[in-house]
Design an enzyme around this catalytic site. Structure first.
Site, short mmCIF file in Angstrom:
data_model
loop_
_atom_site.label_atom_id
_atom_site.label_comp_id
_atom_site.label_asym_id
_atom_site.label_seq_id
_atom_site.Cartn_x
_atom_site.Cartn_y
_atom_site.Cartn_z
N LYS A 82 9.91 -10.62 -33.29
CA LYS A 82 11.35 -10.37 -33.33
C LYS A 82 12.09 -11.65 -33.01
O LYS A 82 11.64 -12.44 -32.16
CB LYS A 82 11.73 -9.30 -32.29
CG LYS A 82 13.00 -8.57 -32.61
CD LYS A 82 12.77 -7.49 -33.65
CE LYS A 82 14.05 -6.87 -34.13
NZ LYS A 82 13.80 -5.84 -35.16
N ASP A 119 18.37 -7.91 -39.30
CA ASP A 119 18.41 -6.87 -38.27
C ASP A 119 19.89 -6.76 -37.88
O ASP A 119 20.77 -7.23 -38.63
CB ASP A 119 17.51 -7.26 -37.09
CG ASP A 119 17.23 -6.10 -36.14
OD1 ASP A 119 16.39 -5.26 -36.46
OD2 ASP A 119 17.86 -6.04 -35.07
N THR A 154 14.25 3.08 -46.59
CA THR A 154 14.06 3.67 -45.26
C THR A 154 14.46 5.14 -45.27
O THR A 154 13.77 6.00 -44.72
CB THR A 154 14.88 2.90 -44.21
OG1 THR A 154 14.48 1.53 -44.25
CG2 THR A 154 14.65 3.44 -42.81
N1 LIG Z 1 18.21 -0.40 -42.42
C1 LIG Z 1 16.91 -0.20 -42.37
O1 LIG Z 1 16.17 -0.42 -43.34
C2 LIG Z 1 16.29 0.33 -41.10
C3 LIG Z 1 14.90 0.35 -41.00
C4 LIG Z 1 14.31 0.86 -39.85
C5 LIG Z 1 15.12 1.33 -38.81
N2 LIG Z 1 16.48 1.28 -38.94
C6 LIG Z 1 17.28 1.78 -37.82
O2 LIG Z 1 18.04 2.90 -38.27
C7 LIG Z 1 19.30 2.94 -37.62
C8 LIG Z 1 20.41 2.90 -38.67
O3 LIG Z 1 20.28 1.74 -39.46
P1 LIG Z 1 21.40 1.37 -40.54
O4 LIG Z 1 20.85 0.22 -41.30
O5 LIG Z 1 21.82 2.61 -41.27
O6 LIG Z 1 22.57 0.89 -39.57
P2 LIG Z 1 24.14 0.81 -39.92
O7 LIG Z 1 24.70 -0.17 -38.96
O8 LIG Z 1 24.36 0.61 -41.38
O9 LIG Z 1 24.68 2.29 -39.57
C9 LIG Z 1 24.75 2.81 -38.28
C10 LIG Z 1 25.81 3.91 -38.30
O10 LIG Z 1 25.78 4.57 -37.05
C11 LIG Z 1 27.12 4.77 -36.61
N3 LIG Z 1 27.11 4.92 -35.15
C12 LIG Z 1 27.01 3.97 -34.19
N4 LIG Z 1 27.00 4.54 -32.97
C13 LIG Z 1 27.06 5.88 -33.17
C14 LIG Z 1 27.06 7.00 -32.31
N5 LIG Z 1 26.98 6.86 -30.97
N6 LIG Z 1 27.15 8.24 -32.86
C15 LIG Z 1 27.22 8.40 -34.19
N7 LIG Z 1 27.23 7.37 -35.07
C16 LIG Z 1 27.15 6.13 -34.55
C17 LIG Z 1 27.87 3.54 -37.11
O11 LIG Z 1 29.26 3.76 -37.17
C18 LIG Z 1 27.23 3.38 -38.50
O12 LIG Z 1 27.89 4.18 -39.47
C19 LIG Z 1 19.29 1.74 -36.65
O13 LIG Z 1 18.83 2.17 -35.40
C20 LIG Z 1 18.29 0.80 -37.29
O14 LIG Z 1 17.70 -0.06 -36.32
C21 LIG Z 1 17.07 0.81 -40.05
#
Ligand SMILES: NC(=O)c1ccc[n+]([C@@H]2O[C@H](COP(=O)([O-])OP(=O)(O)OC[C@H]3O[C@@H](n4cnc5c(N)ncnc54)[C@H](O)[C@@H]3O)[C@@H](O)[C@H]2O)c1
Length: 356
Positions: A82, A119, A154
């Site tokens: 990381k 990330d 994902t």
């Molecule tokens: N993007 C990927 O390919 C991927 C892969 C593995 C894991 N993840 C994990 O999945 C999760 C989402 O990833 P993403 O790429 O969609 O992120 P993103 O930033 O695009 O979306 C996150 C969403 O969550 C909302 N949010 C934040 N805090 C919140 C809360 N307390 N309650 C409700 N909504 C809330 C934000 O407003 C946003 O719409 C993260 O934890 C990320 O680490 C993502």
């Protein structure tokens, strides 16, 4: 100042941490290489404001270890790593370029023992900038020669994981009529809500950004849930797709669902929570297994030469892996999290005491 660099590194079970400070931008850079047993340490780079630099180091150490088990369970020929860019404040465009260039040189100097990707707060265009000076980078945009945004893949992996979870919990992978609450409608959750709607689920949505909720209600006919009420909302499946740490002891005691299966990293406030979930009869899909679609997408398409058909086959495999974990957890009377960690350690050939 509560945390101390030396103590954090000393207590860590990983291989190497590279620490650098860019005084021009006041940015601490941490490259945490947890394990190279299966291949080069690989994991995204997050850029964040932390209360103190050592909190950024602690975040990187924890996340790198999680990448090791994620890579092992996804069957990738890669280890866990990381990168963390701990900034004093979110940078303007010029400062960001300076930080990214400096960081690219740092990653290049490691000679391929650490491979990076986007990330939190880093994007495909940051990866493209890194690639100008450093070849050890995944997930540039398709136009820039990379595999592009991994969030849709994902989401597809999470959908397969939800089907496997309902198969185990309710005896059917058919989602029609099931109430599924998606917490967080970003890149992953937004796409997942669409896929679940297509699959006939009764989709409930929550986000701290009201515009995203309004859009899902309008375009998908989803039912809105206040972001503060997610944990206590009655549903069949809760899919956390927002932030980590959503499952602490109080939350588990408040849950009104049979399954928790979503994309968010580090959903458990601490590993012992997995046992509490089991005791309450809630089936938990270990996050590092169900959210591996992003890794499969980036590594599979860019490094392993997969075509889309192979990627889709591997994404379906996430469901198969979960079904195996659920059966083994039941047989051993262990939590699903502990069972998945045990399986990862077997693949790593370690007894869990040390990943090196
Ligand atoms: N993007 C990927 O390919 C991927 C892969 C593995 C894991 N993840 C994990 O999945 C999760 C989402 O990833 P993403 O790429 O969609 O992120 P993103 O930033 O695009 O979306 C996150 C969403 O969550 C909302 N949010 C934040 N805090 C919140 C809360 N307390 N309650 C409700 N909504 C809330 C934000 O407003 C946003 O719409 C993260 O934890 C990320 O680490 C993502």
């Amino acid at each position: 100042m509560g945390l101390d660099f030396a103590a954090l590194v000393r207590e860590w079970d990983g291989e190497q941490v590279v620490i650098s400070h860019d005084s021009t931008t006041a940015t601490w850079m941490f490259v945490c290489q947890h394990s190279s047993r299966l291949g080069p340490a690989t994991g995204g780079t997050r850029l964040r404001v932390y209360p103190e630099p050592a909190a950024g180091l602690a975040d990187g150490l924890r996340l790198a270890a999680a990448m090791t088990v994620k890579m092992a369970m996804a069957g990738m020929p890669l280890g866990g790593g990381k990168g963390v860019l701990a900034v004093a404040q979110l940078p303007d465009a010029a400062t960001r370029e300076r930080i990214i260039d400096r960081y690219a040189d740092l990653v290049a100097s490691l000679g391929g023992s650490y491979l990076t990707a986007p990330d939190m707060n880093t994007s495909e265009s940051d990866m493209a900038r890194i690639a100008r000076r450093c070849p050890y980078v995944f997930s540039r945009s398709v136009a820039q020669g990379g595999s592009g945004n991994s969030a849709p893949a994902t989401a597809v992996g999470v959908l397969h994981g939800i089907r496997a979870s309902t198969q185990h919990a309710f005896g059917s992978s058919e989602l029609s009529g099931l109430g599924i609450l998606v917490q967080g409608l970003g890149g992953v959750g937004g796409h997942l809500a669409e896929l679940l709607t297509e699959a006939g689920a009764r989709v409930l949505v929550a986000d701290v950004d009201p515009d995203r909720v309004v859009r899902a209600v309008r375009t998908l006919g989803a039912a809105p849930v206040d972001a503060a009420d997610v944990i206590g909302t009655d549903c069949d499946v809760l899919a956390p797709c927002a932030v980590g740490g959503v499952l602490d002891a109080a939350a588990v005691d408040t849950l009104r669902c049979r399954v928790v299966a979503g994309a968010a990293n580090n959903q458990l406030a601490e590993p012992s929570i997995a046992r509490r979930l089991r005791d309450r009869g809630v089936l938990y899909a270990p996050d590092f297994v169900i959210n591996a679609g992003g890794v499969l997408h980036g590594v599979g398409l860019e490094q392993l030469g997969w075509d889309d058909a192979e990627l889709q086959r591997r994404l379906r495999g996430i469901g198969d892996t979960l079904l195996t974990i659920y059966r083994e957890a039941d047989d051993a009377q262990l939590s699903t999290h502990d069972t998945a960690e045990r399986a990862a350690r077997q693949r790593l050939g370690t007894n869990g005491a040390d990943q090196r």
